[in-house]
Design an enzyme around this catalytic site. Structure first.
Site, PDB file in Angstrom:
ATOM      1  CE  LYS A   1      66.208 -12.033   2.877  1.00 51.02           C
ATOM      2  NZ  LYS A   1      66.630 -11.611   1.579  1.00 51.02           N
TER       3      LYS A   1
ATOM      4  CE  LYS B   1      62.354  -5.908   4.914  1.00 53.43           C
ATOM      5  NZ  LYS B   1      62.516  -5.663   3.501  1.00 53.43           N
TER       6      LYS B   1
ATOM      7  CE  LYS C   1      60.567  -8.353  -3.542  1.00 54.05           C
ATOM      8  NZ  LYS C   1      61.902  -8.664  -4.043  1.00 54.05           N
TER       9      LYS C   1
HETATM   10  P1  ADP Z   1      61.845  -7.881   0.388  1.00 56.65           P
HETATM   11  O1  ADP Z   1      62.421  -7.716   1.761  1.00 56.65           O
HETATM   12  O2  ADP Z   1      60.449  -7.442   0.286  1.00 56.65           O
HETATM   13  O3  ADP Z   1      62.105  -9.242  -0.199  1.00 56.65           O
HETATM   14  P2  ADP Z   1      64.050  -6.965  -1.293  1.00 56.65           P
HETATM   15  O4  ADP Z   1      65.048  -7.566  -0.374  1.00 56.65           O
HETATM   16  O5  ADP Z   1      63.898  -7.559  -2.641  1.00 56.65           O
HETATM   17  O6  ADP Z   1      62.642  -6.864  -0.539  1.00 56.65           O
HETATM   18  O7  ADP Z   1      64.383  -5.416  -1.431  1.00 56.65           O
HETATM   19  C1  ADP Z   1      64.501  -4.665  -2.612  1.00 56.65           C
HETATM   20  C2  ADP Z   1      64.800  -3.213  -2.229  1.00 56.65           C
HETATM   21  O8  ADP Z   1      63.689  -2.661  -1.520  1.00 56.65           O
HETATM   22  C3  ADP Z   1      65.998  -3.057  -1.280  1.00 56.65           C
HETATM   23  O9  ADP Z   1      66.705  -1.879  -1.567  1.00 56.65           O
HETATM   24  C4  ADP Z   1      65.363  -2.965   0.081  1.00 56.65           C
HETATM   25  O10 ADP Z   1      66.159  -2.293   1.023  1.00 56.65           O
HETATM   26  C5  ADP Z   1      64.094  -2.187  -0.237  1.00 56.65           C
HETATM   27  N1  ADP Z   1      63.019  -2.519   0.707  1.00 56.65           N
HETATM   28  C6  ADP Z   1      62.531  -3.752   0.977  1.00 56.65           C
HETATM   29  N2  ADP Z   1      61.534  -3.697   1.856  1.00 56.65           N
HETATM   30  C7  ADP Z   1      61.384  -2.381   2.180  1.00 56.65           C
HETATM   31  C8  ADP Z   1      60.498  -1.671   3.051  1.00 56.65           C
HETATM   32  N3  ADP Z   1      59.582  -2.309   3.758  1.00 56.65           N
HETATM   33  N4  ADP Z   1      60.630  -0.342   3.134  1.00 56.65           N
HETATM   34  C9  ADP Z   1      61.553   0.328   2.402  1.00 56.65           C
HETATM   35  N5  ADP Z   1      62.415  -0.278   1.556  1.00 56.65           N
HETATM   36  C10 ADP Z   1      62.333  -1.622   1.441  1.00 56.65           C
HETATM   37  N1  TRP Z   2      70.599  -7.268  -1.415  1.00 59.74           N
HETATM   38  C1  TRP Z   2      69.710  -6.405  -2.108  1.00 59.74           C
HETATM   39  C2  TRP Z   2      68.262  -6.680  -1.648  1.00 59.74           C
HETATM   40  O1  TRP Z   2      67.963  -7.670  -1.066  1.00 59.74           O
HETATM   41  C3  TRP Z   2      69.808  -6.593  -3.609  1.00 59.74           C
HETATM   42  C4  TRP Z   2      71.190  -6.341  -4.085  1.00 59.74           C
HETATM   43  C5  TRP Z   2      72.064  -7.264  -4.559  1.00 59.74           C
HETATM   44  C6  TRP Z   2      71.857  -5.082  -4.147  1.00 59.74           C
HETATM   45  N2  TRP Z   2      73.211  -6.686  -4.902  1.00 59.74           N
HETATM   46  C7  TRP Z   2      73.154  -5.359  -4.679  1.00 59.74           C
HETATM   47  C8  TRP Z   2      71.497  -3.781  -3.821  1.00 59.74           C
HETATM   48  C9  TRP Z   2      74.098  -4.325  -4.845  1.00 59.74           C
HETATM   49  C10 TRP Z   2      72.450  -2.763  -3.995  1.00 59.74           C
HETATM   50  C11 TRP Z   2      73.737  -3.045  -4.524  1.00 59.74           C
HETATM   51  O2  TRP Z   2      67.417  -5.904  -1.916  1.00 59.74           O
END
Ligand code: ADP
Ligand code: TRP
Length: 330
Positions: free
Chosen positions: A114, A195, A198
């Site tokens: 990130k 992966k 978003k």
């Molecule tokens: P992003 O990486 O798209 O911003 P987030 O960090 O908001 O997604 O992830 C929200 C949830 O979705 C988390 O539990 C994350 O592990 C899962 N997740 C994100 N991208 C994927 C993916 N490509 N495949 C499976 N699970 C995912």
């Molecule tokens: N870090 C997680 C993500 O990016 C979101 C998240 C924040 C989370 N606090 C958590 C997930 C506690 C599980 C438990 O998707």
């Protein structure tokens, strides 16, 4: 008492099918299994670590709440709340900071990814992100945490912190374990080496995408050489990834899919996949549209969820403060 399960998602934009197949779908299945006491929340404090427009944030939060409920999270079965409404999360994160080894945070690959993706905004919150996540988990005594694969390292840190805290101050936290789906890491549709995320919207299929957009995106999705629809992650990463989506949408296993598209080629498979995705997402989209008409009710549900979560979190925080010698004069 049933074991406790906690998870959150950041309100940073529209959810994609990776979020759904890797996390949200599992939230709903675990909730409906009746085996756990579930807490699901909007991780809005975490989302501040990424550049954002304060005018957009309330809409992003509301949109994620709608996603939760449209996907099947049921406030009668699960406590659903917004992280920033519960001050104990930030407070415990600070306390945990004081036992978190700096070196452990430096190892986090998500921090490296990130900060590499946004070099103009490498903030301390981004670095500290996994500590707040541990606080989210500890406040509710969670044993299980459904997440995608990218969050495993953060959970490992939470387990390290459990052991450190317990050995220093007495047994108070439980080691949390991840719960993953069969699709813990869906890859991007425009590049199967990344992966689906978003932060790379070009390769995402969003849950809100209209049928025509879904069809267009799937038609354009990259494929591999040869023409055979076959599961082979090494040699056919793009088709294997599309097969995962097809399998999740139709319930067919990989062998059945291979059988079904034997001798038919990618074009036909993509057409079937597009229709399966349109059909698979339709109930979610319909329910979301319906829920949008009932904003006041949603607000009430979240206020009630915040209250329930707050009672549990404040109680836990007080116990923690006592252990630390902080409660006498507060
Ligand atoms: P992003 O990486 O798209 O911003 P987030 O960090 O908001 O997604 O992830 C929200 C949830 O979705 C988390 O539990 C994350 O592990 C899962 N997740 C994100 N991208 C994927 C993916 N490509 N495949 C499976 N699970 C995912
Ligand atoms: N870090 C997680 C993500 O990016 C979101 C998240 C924040 C989370 N606090 C958590 C997930 C506690 C599980 C438990 O998707």
């Amino acid at each position: 008492m049933k074991p406790i399960l906690v998870s959150g998602i950041q309100p940073t934009g529209k959810l994609h099918i990776g979020n759904y197949l890797g996390a949200l779908k599992n939230f709903v299945e675990l909730q409906n299994s009746g085996k756990y006491q579930c807490f699901f929340f909007v991780a809005d404090l975490h989302s501040l670590t990424k550049e954002y427009d304060p005018k957009e944030k309330p809409k992003q939060i509301e949109n994620l709440i709608l996603d939760f409920f449209a996907a099947g999270i049921d406030p009668k079965k699960s406590v659903t709340f917004v992280q920033s409404a519960i001050p104990a999360h930030s407070e415990l994160a600070w306390i945990l900071n004081t036992i978190t080894p700096f070196g452990e945070l430096l190892r986090m690959t998500q921090f490296k990814d990130k900060s590499g993706a946004a070099p103009q905004n490498i903030n301390a919150g981004l670095f500290d992100y996994p500590v707040l996540m541990a606080a989210d988990i500890f406040l509710y005594n969670a044993r299980f945490v459904p997440v995608g694969e990218d969050q495993l390292q953060h959970l490992e840190l939470a387990r390290t912190l459990t052991r450190k805290f317990n050995s220093k101050f007495g047994k108070i936290f439980m080691e949390p374990f991840p719960v993953m789906t069969e699709v813990p890491r869906l890859m991007s549709m425009d590049d199967p080496t990344h992966k689906m995320s978003k932060s790379r919207p070009e390769g995402c299929l969003f849950l809100d995408d209209e049928p025509d957009v879904i069809r267009k995106k799937i038609t354009r999705a990259v494929t591999d050489s040869e023409t055979e629809v076959r599961m082979d992650v090494e040699r056919k990463p793009a088709i294997s990834n599309l097969m995962r989506i097809y399998s999740a949408m139709t319930g067919k296993n990989f062998m059945e899919i291979e059988e079904c598209f034997k001798g038919k080629g990618y074009g036909e498979f993509k057409k079937a996949l597009a229709e399966a995705a349109v059909k698979g997402l339709a109930p979610f989209q319909k329910k979301k549209k319906e829920l949008k008409k009932h904003r006041a009710a949603l607000q009430k549900i979240i206020t009630a969820g915040n209250k329930k979560a707050s009672v549990i979190a404040s109680k836990k925080l007080l116990t923690i403060k006592r252990k630390l010698g902080l409660s006498a004069f507060s």
